[in-house]
Design a protein around this motif. Structure first.
Motif, mmCIF file in Angstrom:
data_model
loop_
_atom_site.group_PDB
_atom_site.id
_atom_site.type_symbol
_atom_site.label_atom_id
_atom_site.label_comp_id
_atom_site.label_asym_id
_atom_site.label_seq_id
_atom_site.Cartn_x
_atom_site.Cartn_y
_atom_site.Cartn_z
ATOM 1 N N LEU A 197 65.284 41.208 48.718
ATOM 2 C CA LEU A 197 66.141 40.637 49.753
ATOM 3 C C LEU A 197 65.731 41.165 51.132
ATOM 4 N N GLN A 198 65.454 42.455 51.215
ATOM 5 C CA GLN A 198 65.003 43.027 52.487
ATOM 6 C C GLN A 198 63.662 42.442 52.925
ATOM 7 N N ILE A 199 62.769 42.268 51.957
ATOM 8 C CA ILE A 199 61.452 41.710 52.281
ATOM 9 C C ILE A 199 61.589 40.274 52.769
ATOM 10 N N ALA A 200 62.471 39.513 52.119
ATOM 11 C CA ALA A 200 62.721 38.135 52.570
ATOM 12 C C ALA A 200 63.194 38.122 54.019
ATOM 13 N N ALA A 201 64.102 39.045 54.348
ATOM 14 C CA ALA A 201 64.611 39.119 55.723
ATOM 15 C C ALA A 201 63.507 39.540 56.693
ATOM 16 N N ALA A 202 62.698 40.525 56.286
ATOM 17 C CA ALA A 202 61.649 41.048 57.166
ATOM 18 C C ALA A 202 60.591 39.995 57.479
ATOM 19 N N LEU A 203 60.392 39.054 56.550
ATOM 20 C CA LEU A 203 59.368 38.033 56.728
ATOM 21 C C LEU A 203 59.895 36.753 57.372
ATOM 22 N N SER A 204 61.186 36.748 57.734
ATOM 23 C CA SER A 204 61.809 35.501 58.187
ATOM 24 C C SER A 204 62.106 35.445 59.676
ATOM 25 N N HIS A 205 61.517 36.345 60.470
ATOM 26 C CA HIS A 205 61.765 36.257 61.914
ATOM 27 C C HIS A 205 60.485 36.469 62.719
ATOM 28 N N ASN A 206 59.355 36.106 62.111
ATOM 29 C CA ASN A 206 58.070 36.114 62.822
ATOM 30 C C ASN A 206 57.692 37.481 63.375
ATOM 31 N N ALA A 207 57.972 38.532 62.594
ATOM 32 C CA ALA A 207 57.595 39.892 63.001
ATOM 33 C C ALA A 207 56.074 40.027 63.067
ATOM 34 N N ARG A 208 55.618 40.900 63.965
ATOM 35 C CA ARG A 208 54.189 41.181 64.071
ATOM 36 C C ARG A 208 53.806 42.493 63.395
ATOM 37 N N LEU A 209 54.790 43.349 63.133
ATOM 38 C CA LEU A 209 54.558 44.618 62.450
ATOM 39 C C LEU A 209 55.617 44.809 61.388
ATOM 40 N N LEU A 210 55.194 45.074 60.157
ATOM 41 C CA LEU A 210 56.122 45.406 59.075
ATOM 42 C C LEU A 210 56.062 46.906 58.812
ATOM 43 N N LEU A 211 57.231 47.554 58.821
ATOM 44 C CA LEU A 211 57.362 48.960 58.449
ATOM 45 C C LEU A 211 58.100 49.008 57.122
ATOM 46 N N LEU A 212 57.391 49.384 56.074
ATOM 47 C CA LEU A 212 57.922 49.275 54.717
ATOM 48 C C LEU A 212 58.026 50.648 54.066
ATOM 49 N N ASP A 213 59.231 51.009 53.637
ATOM 50 C CA ASP A 213 59.475 52.281 52.954
ATOM 51 C C ASP A 213 59.824 51.983 51.504
ATOM 52 N N GLU A 214 58.865 52.174 50.617
ATOM 53 C CA GLU A 214 59.021 51.925 49.176
ATOM 54 C C GLU A 214 59.448 50.484 48.880
ATOM 55 N N PRO A 215 58.762 49.485 49.397
ATOM 56 C CA PRO A 215 59.197 48.095 49.202
ATOM 57 C C PRO A 215 59.048 47.578 47.779
ATOM 58 N N THR A 216 58.156 48.192 46.977
ATOM 59 C CA THR A 216 57.948 47.700 45.608
ATOM 60 C C THR A 216 58.599 48.599 44.562
ATOM 61 N N SER A 217 59.346 49.600 45.000
ATOM 62 C CA SER A 217 60.032 50.479 44.059
ATOM 63 C C SER A 217 61.069 49.687 43.264
ATOM 64 N N GLY A 218 61.076 49.864 41.965
ATOM 65 C CA GLY A 218 62.033 49.171 41.103
ATOM 66 C C GLY A 218 61.593 47.792 40.674
ATOM 67 N N LEU A 219 60.432 47.346 41.117
ATOM 68 C CA LEU A 219 59.926 46.028 40.730
ATOM 69 C C LEU A 219 58.965 46.151 39.551
ATOM 70 N N ASP A 220 58.942 45.127 38.700
ATOM 71 C CA ASP A 220 57.988 45.123 37.596
ATOM 72 C C ASP A 220 56.600 44.779 38.135
ATOM 73 N N PRO A 221 55.545 44.988 37.342
ATOM 74 C CA PRO A 221 54.174 44.762 37.839
ATOM 75 C C PRO A 221 53.936 43.359 38.378
ATOM 76 N N THR A 278 63.711 49.368 54.081
ATOM 77 C CA THR A 278 64.016 50.770 53.816
ATOM 78 C C THR A 278 64.239 50.997 52.331
ATOM 79 N N ASP A 279 64.162 52.253 51.939
ATOM 80 C CA ASP A 279 64.362 52.599 50.534
ATOM 81 C C ASP A 279 65.792 52.279 50.085
ATOM 82 N N ALA A 280 66.750 52.381 51.009
ATOM 83 C CA ALA A 280 68.155 52.086 50.700
ATOM 84 C C ALA A 280 68.676 51.078 51.723
ATOM 85 N N PRO A 281 68.830 49.799 51.354
ATOM 86 C CA PRO A 281 69.281 48.778 52.303
ATOM 87 C C PRO A 281 70.680 49.067 52.837
ATOM 88 N N MET A 282 70.920 48.654 54.083
ATOM 89 C CA MET A 282 72.191 48.943 54.747
ATOM 90 C C MET A 282 73.167 47.776 54.650
#
Length: 286
Positions: A137-161, A81-85
């Motif tokens: 950190l959110q992406i690391a969590a999302a990729l660490s439980h063998n998900a079959r579908l990723l729903l990503l809301d602005e996952p690269t916002s704030g990251l350098d190129p 999500t755009d704002a992690p919980m």
């Protein structure tokens, strides 16, 4: 089953804003980009897909099942999500300890590898992380439980190129397994131009395009010319028509380019420009 996500006729009203008959699919084994200006309805749509809010009407099917009543398990969907919980005073290690029990397929080794790859110190507190690092950190969590579908809301916002390119590479690797798919909502459309297979474009709460990314980019062209190049009827062909000191710019369907004078220049267009011109055109005709 060719589609992992099937959204049909979603409608949700919030005061003056209405999400209206939103319908699209996310094909299995592909990255689908979800684009549109701020306030278009992207985040609302994602919340409806996740069941965080209830739709006034319409349906959402994930893996062929209605996404309600616990039919889709946490393991199957990874969310950014755009704002992690996460609690501000949690460390990176605390985050894993707090969320891992909710996933039957949690992979402790994978989480350790991703956090190391992303430069996340396990002892670092969430409140000490930059916006970009919280996203990692959110992406690391999302990729660490063998998900079959990723729903990503602005996952690269704030990251350098460099970091954004790293995330894009991970997403491309993720869908090399044809049973896995990504719905990627972002304002950084250059990322989607690199990796997206299909695009869902939402504007003012309604879907204006859904299909292959290349089809969208080929459907329109950026057009420029002099202030006196177009007559009144020809100006109607130009979407988001805008005049500046020496001429005009806008967007036109490639099928209509032949209706414009030969002096008008037609060039390839970017996803970003399509959003800008389409949004401007919608405001002019509102």
């Amino acid at each position: 089953m060719s589609n992992v996500l099937d959204v049909r006729g979603l409608r949700k009203s919030y005061g003056s804003f209405t999400l209206n008959d939103v319908t699209f699919v996310v094909p299995r084994g592909f990255i689908t980009g979800f684009i549109g200006p701020n306030g278009a309805g992207k985040t609302t749509t994602l919340k409806l897909i996740l069941g965080v809010i209830r739709a006034d009407s319409g349906s959402v099917k994930v893996f062929g099942r209605d996404n309600g009543g616990g039919s889709v398990h946490n393991d199957e969907i990874g969310v950014v999500t755009d704002a992690p919980m996460y609690v501000d005073d949690w460390t990176v290690s605390d985050v894993e300890a707090a969320i891992s029990p909710f996933y039957r397929g949690w992979d402790k080794r994978a989480f350790a590898e991703y956090t190391k790859q992303f430069g996340l110190d396990p002892r670092k507190k969430v409140k000490e992380l930059s916006r970009g690092m919280k996203g990692k950190l959110q992406i690391a969590a999302a990729l660490s439980h063998n998900a079959r579908l990723l729903l990503l809301d602005e996952p690269t916002s704030g990251l350098d190129p460099v970091a954004r390119d790293e995330i894009c590479d991970l997403l491309q690797a993720f869908v090399t397994d044809e049973n896995k798919s990504v719905l990627f909502s972002t304002h950084i459309t250059s990322d989607l131009e690199k990796i997206a297979d299909s695009i869902v474009f939402i504007l003012n709460g309604s879907i204006v395009f859904t299909g292959a990314k290349d089809d969208l980019l080929e459907k329109y062209a950026r057009v420029t010319g002099g202030l006196r190049d177009l007559n009144g009827e020809q100006k109607k062909i130009v979407i988001g028509y805008r005049e500046h000191g020496t001429g005009f710019e806008g967007m036109a369907e490639t099928a209509n380019i032949g209706k414009l004078p030969k002096g008008v220049l037609a060039e390839e267009i970017s996803l970003d420009e399509i959003i800008v011109f389409m949004n401007k055109g919608a405001k002019l005709h509102a």
